[in-house]
Write a protein that holds these residues in place. Structure first.
Motif, PDB file in Angstrom:
ATOM      1  N   PRO A   1     -11.287 -27.016 -17.548  1.00  0.00           N
ATOM      2  CA  PRO A   1     -10.227 -26.445 -16.713  1.00  0.00           C
ATOM      3  C   PRO A   1      -9.141 -27.495 -16.418  1.00  0.00           C
ATOM      4  N   GLY A   2      -7.879 -27.110 -16.580  1.00  0.00           N
ATOM      5  CA  GLY A   2      -6.763 -27.997 -16.262  1.00  0.00           C
ATOM      6  C   GLY A   2      -6.433 -29.017 -17.320  1.00  0.00           C
ATOM      7  N   CYS A   3      -7.069 -28.935 -18.497  1.00  0.00           N
ATOM      8  CA  CYS A   3      -6.832 -29.938 -19.541  1.00  0.00           C
ATOM      9  C   CYS A   3      -5.422 -29.815 -20.121  1.00  0.00           C
TER      10      CYS A   3
ATOM     11  N   GLY B   1      -4.646 -27.743 -23.406  1.00  0.00           N
ATOM     12  CA  GLY B   1      -4.351 -26.309 -23.355  1.00  0.00           C
ATOM     13  C   GLY B   1      -2.853 -26.071 -23.305  1.00  0.00           C
ATOM     14  N   THR B   2      -2.175 -26.827 -22.427  1.00  0.00           N
ATOM     15  CA  THR B   2      -0.725 -26.684 -22.281  1.00  0.00           C
ATOM     16  C   THR B   2      -0.007 -27.104 -23.562  1.00  0.00           C
TER      17      THR B   2
ATOM     18  N   LYS C   1      -0.387 -24.619 -26.305  1.00  0.00           N
ATOM     19  CA  LYS C   1       0.501 -23.490 -26.019  1.00  0.00           C
ATOM     20  C   LYS C   1       1.936 -23.815 -26.425  1.00  0.00           C
TER      21      LYS C   1
ATOM     22  N   VAL D   1       3.130 -33.360 -19.547  1.00  0.00           N
ATOM     23  CA  VAL D   1       3.045 -31.944 -19.162  1.00  0.00           C
ATOM     24  C   VAL D   1       2.423 -31.819 -17.766  1.00  0.00           C
ATOM     25  N   HIS D   2       2.711 -32.792 -16.891  1.00  0.00           N
ATOM     26  CA  HIS D   2       2.053 -32.773 -15.581  1.00  0.00           C
ATOM     27  C   HIS D   2       2.792 -31.915 -14.548  1.00  0.00           C
ATOM     28  N   THR D   3       4.058 -31.571 -14.810  1.00  0.00           N
ATOM     29  CA  THR D   3       4.781 -30.640 -13.935  1.00  0.00           C
ATOM     30  C   THR D   3       5.460 -29.593 -14.816  1.00  0.00           C
ATOM     31  N   ALA D   4       5.918 -28.513 -14.158  1.00  0.00           N
ATOM     32  CA  ALA D   4       6.568 -27.456 -14.931  1.00  0.00           C
ATOM     33  C   ALA D   4       7.856 -27.982 -15.581  1.00  0.00           C
TER      34      ALA D   4
ATOM     35  N   THR E   1       7.026 -30.082 -18.517  1.00  0.00           N
ATOM     36  CA  THR E   1       6.535 -29.247 -19.616  1.00  0.00           C
ATOM     37  C   THR E   1       7.686 -28.589 -20.360  1.00  0.00           C
ATOM     38  N   ARG E   2       8.692 -28.128 -19.593  1.00  0.00           N
ATOM     39  CA  ARG E   2       9.852 -27.499 -20.245  1.00  0.00           C
ATOM     40  C   ARG E   2      10.607 -28.508 -21.097  1.00  0.00           C
TER      41      ARG E   2
ATOM     42  N   PRO F   1      -8.179 -31.413 -11.641  1.00  0.00           N
ATOM     43  CA  PRO F   1      -6.960 -31.335 -12.462  1.00  0.00           C
ATOM     44  C   PRO F   1      -5.683 -31.666 -11.685  1.00  0.00           C
ATOM     45  N   VAL F   2      -5.600 -31.225 -10.432  1.00  0.00           N
ATOM     46  CA  VAL F   2      -4.391 -31.491  -9.646  1.00  0.00           C
ATOM     47  C   VAL F   2      -4.297 -32.981  -9.318  1.00  0.00           C
TER      48      VAL F   2
ATOM     49  N   ASN G   1      -3.154 -34.887 -12.380  1.00  0.00           N
ATOM     50  CA  ASN G   1      -1.709 -34.820 -12.611  1.00  0.00           C
ATOM     51  C   ASN G   1      -0.970 -35.798 -11.699  1.00  0.00           C
TER      52      ASN G   1
END
Lengths: 254, 74
Positions: free
Chosen positions: A30-32, A35-36, A39, A188-191, A194-195, A231-232, A235
């Protein structure tokens, strides 16, 4: 939920799971970050419309099973040899988009030679390098990229330079090679991060499609199981510690 | 004034309860449920209607289990 005024219809859709991802549940913890990043790869391939002409090379490590999750062609390489396999595939099929997806244990440890020489030869491939500063799959041992003082199962007192050497900054190293056209480090630790990472990944793929040499994209990632954190918290730890040693941004862009 | 309202749909069975979406939401819309899914994870869910459909949660979700919709409210 009662009282919501948003209609569930196609026109209002902002974000949905890309269809290039298969229905298999990912085996990642979970939270790896994997995965992100998987995607993002799927989204970029789908957006570029190169599903039929993309070949990925998976390494040995947690991401070895990426072929179960993204619906494109894959080859599973021997440990560390993904760049060598990718070079061969690209030379045999120059019209294909070829990328490798490797962790720090694969690319920066056992496969350093293959990776550096593929970069030096200027193969027209994209190298996706996921650096979580630990050997995640085998239980959180120290890797070449482990930070100074970082505790792992094989460095319980923290990494000591006199005993274990220094963190291996392979992205900075390959940026000096002439065969490499694009080197960037993302996270990829914040939105927002990631963008940005998705844009960088798209640029790397476009450069490979235009046969401009190696595109090398490093993702600074978390391994919450290996780091023994939630996971949090991972990050947060990444932001406070990893990004000091591995600052994000473009290292080379020609 | 027109307001933007969003709504998210979480694939409960796919969710692994990592909490990353909860921490990424700027409006505290998400929380982990006290209920668990068939794998035993406390899945993520909407707890209020402050969602603006920014999709931060969906972008961050490692298992891609969040779908986001957004609509202008007249």
């Amino acid at each position: 939920m009662a009282g919501l005024k948003v209609e569930i219809k196609k026109e209002n859709l902002v974000y949905k799971r890309t269809e290039l991802l298969t229905d298999n549940t990912m085996h990642y913890c979970p939270g790896c970050s994997h995965g992100t990043i998987n995607k993002l790869v799927a989204e970029v391939v789908a957006e570029l419309g190169i599903e039929e002409s993309t070949i990925g090379i998976t390494p040995v490590g947690c991401s070895a099973f990426a072929y179960n999750y993204i619906d494109i062609d894959w080859i599973q390489a021997a440990h560390g040899r993904a760049c060598a396999v990718a070079s061969a595939v690209k030379r045999l099929h120059p019209e294909k988009m070829v990328f490798t997806y490797q962790g720090d244990g694969d690319l920066a440890a056992i496969g350093t030679g293959e990776s550096i020489h593929a970069c030096n030869r200027g193969e027209n491939i994209t190298i996706i390098y996921v650096n979580n500063a630990t050997y995640g799959m085998t239980g959180g041992q120290m890797s070449p990229t482990t930070l100074m003082g970082m505790k792992t199962t094989t460095s319980p007192q923290g990494r000591d330079s006199s005993l274990h050497g220094y963190p291996f900054k392979i992205a900075d190293m390959v940026a000096h090679l002439d065969g490499v056209s694009y080197v960037t480090r993302q996270s990829v630790h914040t939105a927002a991060a990631t963008r940005k990472a998705k844009k960088a990944l798209k640029k790397a793929f476009e450069k490979s499609l235009a046969n401009k040499g190696v595109s090398f994209i490093e993702f600074v990632a978390t391994c919450s199981s290996g780091w023994k954190m939630s996971p949090v918290a991972s990050n947060k730890w990444l932001e406070d510690n990893m990004l000091q040693a591995y600052p994000v941004g473009d290292l080379k862009d020609i | 004034m027109a307001k933007i309202k969003g709504v998210i749909i979480v694939d409960k069975e796919r969710c692994k309860g990592c909490d990353v979406c909860v921490s990424s939401c700027p409006f505290g819309v998400l929380e982990l449920s006290t209920m668990v899914n068939s794998k035993g994870y406390n899945y993520s869910q909407m707890v209020n209607e402050d969602c603006i459909g920014c999709a931060n949660c969906a972008v961050m979700c490692p298992d891609s289990c969040i779908t986001v919709y957004r609509q202008k409210q007249e």
